[in-house]
Write an enzyme that holds these catalytic residues in place. Structure first.
Site, mmCIF file in Angstrom:
data_model
loop_
_atom_site.group_PDB
_atom_site.id
_atom_site.type_symbol
_atom_site.label_atom_id
_atom_site.label_comp_id
_atom_site.label_asym_id
_atom_site.label_seq_id
_atom_site.Cartn_x
_atom_site.Cartn_y
_atom_site.Cartn_z
ATOM 1 N N ASP A 1 4.890 -1.407 59.915
ATOM 2 C CA ASP A 1 3.707 -1.919 59.136
ATOM 3 C C ASP A 1 2.898 -2.807 60.089
ATOM 4 O O ASP A 1 1.618 -3.574 59.816
ATOM 5 C CB ASP A 1 4.473 -2.810 57.951
ATOM 6 C CG ASP A 1 3.299 -3.426 57.045
ATOM 7 O OD1 ASP A 1 2.430 -2.478 56.690
ATOM 8 O OD2 ASP A 1 3.522 -4.523 56.674
ATOM 9 N N HIS B 1 -0.337 -3.224 57.789
ATOM 10 C CA HIS B 1 0.143 -4.431 57.396
ATOM 11 C C HIS B 1 -0.053 -4.739 56.122
ATOM 12 O O HIS B 1 -0.812 -5.681 55.545
ATOM 13 C CB HIS B 1 -0.506 -5.489 58.486
ATOM 14 C CG HIS B 1 0.043 -6.729 58.643
ATOM 15 N ND1 HIS B 1 -0.040 -7.634 59.612
ATOM 16 C CD2 HIS B 1 0.644 -7.331 57.605
ATOM 17 C CE1 HIS B 1 0.753 -8.749 59.458
ATOM 18 N NE2 HIS B 1 1.144 -8.601 58.314
ATOM 19 N N GLY C 1 2.724 -5.008 54.122
ATOM 20 C CA GLY C 1 4.245 -5.330 53.420
ATOM 21 C C GLY C 1 3.964 -6.193 52.180
ATOM 22 O O GLY C 1 4.642 -6.013 51.194
ATOM 23 N N ASP D 1 21.229 -12.763 63.973
ATOM 24 C CA ASP D 1 20.592 -13.954 63.941
ATOM 25 C C ASP D 1 21.116 -15.265 64.642
ATOM 26 O O ASP D 1 21.961 -15.568 63.925
ATOM 27 C CB ASP D 1 20.052 -14.183 62.634
ATOM 28 C CG ASP D 1 18.917 -15.222 62.384
ATOM 29 O OD1 ASP D 1 18.803 -16.352 63.115
ATOM 30 O OD2 ASP D 1 18.220 -14.983 61.168
ATOM 31 N N GLU E 1 -2.934 -6.323 66.873
ATOM 32 C CA GLU E 1 -3.345 -5.959 65.542
ATOM 33 C C GLU E 1 -4.832 -6.785 65.404
ATOM 34 O O GLU E 1 -5.139 -7.772 65.947
ATOM 35 C CB GLU E 1 -2.458 -6.721 64.308
ATOM 36 C CG GLU E 1 -1.569 -5.814 64.056
ATOM 37 C CD GLU E 1 -0.883 -6.272 62.783
ATOM 38 O OE1 GLU E 1 -1.522 -6.997 61.817
ATOM 39 O OE2 GLU E 1 0.196 -5.992 62.748
ATOM 40 N N ARG F 1 6.590 -8.623 62.969
ATOM 41 C CA ARG F 1 5.292 -8.547 63.622
ATOM 42 C C ARG F 1 5.304 -7.862 64.784
ATOM 43 O O ARG F 1 6.347 -7.546 65.452
ATOM 44 C CB ARG F 1 5.237 -9.915 64.294
ATOM 45 C CG ARG F 1 4.813 -11.368 63.201
ATOM 46 C CD ARG F 1 3.268 -11.011 62.850
ATOM 47 N NE ARG F 1 3.077 -12.064 61.827
ATOM 48 C CZ ARG F 1 2.915 -12.085 60.513
ATOM 49 N NH1 ARG F 1 3.387 -11.041 60.038
ATOM 50 N NH2 ARG F 1 2.495 -13.227 59.805
HETATM 51 N N1 LIG Z 1 4.421 -7.413 56.983
HETATM 52 C C1 LIG Z 1 4.232 -8.234 56.419
HETATM 53 O O1 LIG Z 1 3.180 -8.310 55.472
HETATM 54 C C2 LIG Z 1 4.944 -9.361 56.405
HETATM 55 C C3 LIG Z 1 5.109 -10.231 55.066
HETATM 56 C C4 LIG Z 1 6.005 -11.641 55.253
HETATM 57 C C5 LIG Z 1 6.514 -11.766 56.432
HETATM 58 N N2 LIG Z 1 6.207 -10.930 57.501
HETATM 59 C C6 LIG Z 1 6.955 -11.361 58.853
HETATM 60 O O2 LIG Z 1 8.467 -11.362 58.695
HETATM 61 C C7 LIG Z 1 8.857 -12.292 59.236
HETATM 62 C C8 LIG Z 1 10.075 -12.926 58.368
HETATM 63 O O3 LIG Z 1 9.779 -13.414 57.414
HETATM 64 P P1 LIG Z 1 10.942 -14.388 56.532
HETATM 65 O O4 LIG Z 1 10.162 -14.885 55.344
HETATM 66 O O5 LIG Z 1 12.054 -13.766 56.284
HETATM 67 O O6 LIG Z 1 10.938 -15.664 57.453
HETATM 68 P P2 LIG Z 1 12.146 -16.529 57.527
HETATM 69 O O7 LIG Z 1 11.702 -17.847 58.329
HETATM 70 O O8 LIG Z 1 12.927 -16.790 56.390
HETATM 71 O O9 LIG Z 1 13.246 -15.651 58.492
HETATM 72 C C9 LIG Z 1 13.001 -15.468 59.836
HETATM 73 C C10 LIG Z 1 14.514 -15.321 60.772
HETATM 74 O O10 LIG Z 1 14.315 -15.142 62.041
HETATM 75 C C11 LIG Z 1 15.426 -15.569 62.616
HETATM 76 N N3 LIG Z 1 15.201 -15.449 64.212
HETATM 77 C C12 LIG Z 1 14.408 -16.435 64.949
HETATM 78 N N4 LIG Z 1 14.794 -16.092 66.095
HETATM 79 C C13 LIG Z 1 15.531 -15.131 66.112
HETATM 80 C C14 LIG Z 1 16.082 -14.144 67.120
HETATM 81 N N5 LIG Z 1 15.885 -14.544 68.481
HETATM 82 N N6 LIG Z 1 16.871 -13.023 66.736
HETATM 83 C C15 LIG Z 1 16.857 -12.670 65.337
HETATM 84 N N7 LIG Z 1 16.459 -13.530 64.658
HETATM 85 C C16 LIG Z 1 15.734 -14.569 64.933
HETATM 86 C C17 LIG Z 1 15.446 -16.923 62.029
HETATM 87 O O11 LIG Z 1 16.752 -17.633 62.492
HETATM 88 C C18 LIG Z 1 15.272 -16.736 60.472
HETATM 89 O O12 LIG Z 1 16.309 -16.612 59.857
HETATM 90 C C19 LIG Z 1 7.858 -13.573 59.138
HETATM 91 O O13 LIG Z 1 8.039 -14.577 60.230
HETATM 92 C C20 LIG Z 1 6.589 -12.888 59.249
HETATM 93 O O14 LIG Z 1 6.192 -12.859 60.619
HETATM 94 C C21 LIG Z 1 5.510 -9.905 57.496
#
Ligand SMILES: NC(=O)c1ccc[n+]([C@@H]2O[C@H](COP(=O)([O-])OP(=O)(O)OC[C@H]3O[C@@H](n4cnc5c(N)ncnc54)[C@H](O)[C@@H]3O)[C@@H](O)[C@H]2O)c1
Length: 329
Positions: free
Chosen positions: A256, A280, A282, A170, A261, A232
């Site tokens: 998921d 989807h 999650g 990250d 989508e 995503r």
């Molecule tokens: N499947 C689902 O139902 C569901 C539910 C909630 C969230 N999500 C997805 O999960 C993602 C993460 O959620 P979260 O709550 O942990 O978000 P968050 O914002 O807390 O964490 C996202 C992380 O991605 C990192 N990041 C940014 N660019 C990056 C890169 N180039 N390489 C690696 N890491 C990078 C950021 O530094 C951050 O630490 C959300 O953005 C959302 O798209 C999916």
């Protein structure tokens, strides 16, 4: 005048009491119909699948606030909202636990080949059991890509429950935070992928993370490793993943999220035995949906009352220039 709120997604019943002072329209799930209904609304609560562009906002001159249950904001044009004085709120912490547990469920199901074994037992009886040897996770290596809320929790679960070695990638997390999580942070994505037995994807979707996992990345993952994506769909190049799975260059995948989508009903990934797909869901648990619904309802109503939400304000720079609403909320 009471505010009028359009729901483009159903909300948990526990949140509806919070919207009592508003006229609630919907839920109207179909974006074309929702766009018509939005014209005279002050607020919109929207799911992940409708893209809220500047044009959508321009069709709603009374719109003051857009609420998104959950964390992902990739379907809302934040710059366009800010330029128009529209406040955007979300509930970043509400989906964390459910989504982390979903990743854990996919990882466990793939490592014990539960889907394949379930299908085979139903078709062929118990004699097939020798064909479905799984792997143990204990002491294996987990690669967590994206160490935000969900990625950190997944790291914690697998370190604590299975004593896995956890590698992290990250670019926006520093060594001190990684050390706090017990994660070995690497600055090179391929280094992390090369060593992993399990790869789990948790970055936000940005221009940088679109196709973060493509053919070149899949090529360095071990043929015995599994890949899980609950972030995503576009984070993975789906065509490259399909080829890697078909050619058994990786052992399996748990997905998921898809690109696009909703996924096509005949998405070829759905035909592969070594893939587990979920729609989807999650964050979709009783607890997760309740927390997201209550959180977004609270935040939308506080904006309509003219109060700055304590958490979950996605475009704070808009606050001083937001459209002002004269409603009884
Ligand atoms: N499947 C689902 O139902 C569901 C539910 C909630 C969230 N999500 C997805 O999960 C993602 C993460 O959620 P979260 O709550 O942990 O978000 P968050 O914002 O807390 O964490 C996202 C992380 O991605 C990192 N990041 C940014 N660019 C990056 C890169 N180039 N390489 C690696 N890491 C990078 C950021 O530094 C951050 O630490 C959300 O953005 C959302 O798209 C999916």
């Amino acid at each position: 005048m009471n505010p009028k709120i359009l729901l483009q997604t159903p909300l948990h019943p526990d949140s509806l009491a919070l919207l009592q002072k508003a006229e609630v329209v919907g839920p109207i799930l179909e974006p074309r119909d929702a766009l018509v209904a939005l014209r005279d609304c002050h607020a919109l609560i929207v799911a992940a699948h409708w893209h809220i562009t500047g044009d959508v906002m321009d069709s709603a001159p009374l719109l003051r606030v857009v609420g998104r249950p959950g964390i992902g904001l990739d379907n809302i044009d934040l710059a366009a909202a800010t330029a128009r004085g529209v406040v955007v709120v979300h509930t970043p912490d509400a989906p964390t636990e459910s989504t982390a547990q979903h990743a854990a469920a996919l990882i466990l199901a793939l490592s014990k080949r539960l889907k394949e074994a379930d299908n085979a037992l139903r078709k062929h009886g118990l004699e097939i059991r020798g064909d479905y040897l799984g792997v143990e996770l204990r002491s294996k290596t987990l690669a967590v890509i994206g160490l935000g809320r969900i990625g950190s929790r997944v790291a914690e679960i697998f370190r604590a429950a299975f004593q896995m070695r956890v590698l992290g990638y990250d670019p926006y997390v520093d060594a001190a935070r990684a050390a706090q999580l017990g994660v070995e942070l690497r600055r090179n994505l391929h280094d992390v992928l090369r060593e992993a037995d399990v790869v789990t994807l948790h970055p936000a979707l940005t221009s940088e993370t679109r196709h973060l996992i493509g053919a070149a990345e899949l090529a360095v993952i071990k043929p015995t490793a599994i890949l899980v994506n609950v972030s995503r769909g576009p984070v993975v190049d789906e065509a490259a993943l399909l080829a890697a799975l078909r050619e058994k260059r990786i052992a399996g995948a748990g997905l998921d999220v898809f690109d696009p989508e909703p996924p096509a009903r005949d998405n070829p990934l759905f035909d592969l035995d070594n893939v587990i797909v979920t729609p989807h869901i999650g964050s979709w648990t009783h607890d997760g949906t309740r927390a997201m619904s209550v959180g977004v309802a609270e935040n939308v109503m506080s904006v309509l009352r003219g109060e700055r939400p304590a958490t979950g304000l996605a475009n704070p720079e808009v606050w001083g220039n937001r459209r002002v609403v004269h409603v009884r909320a």
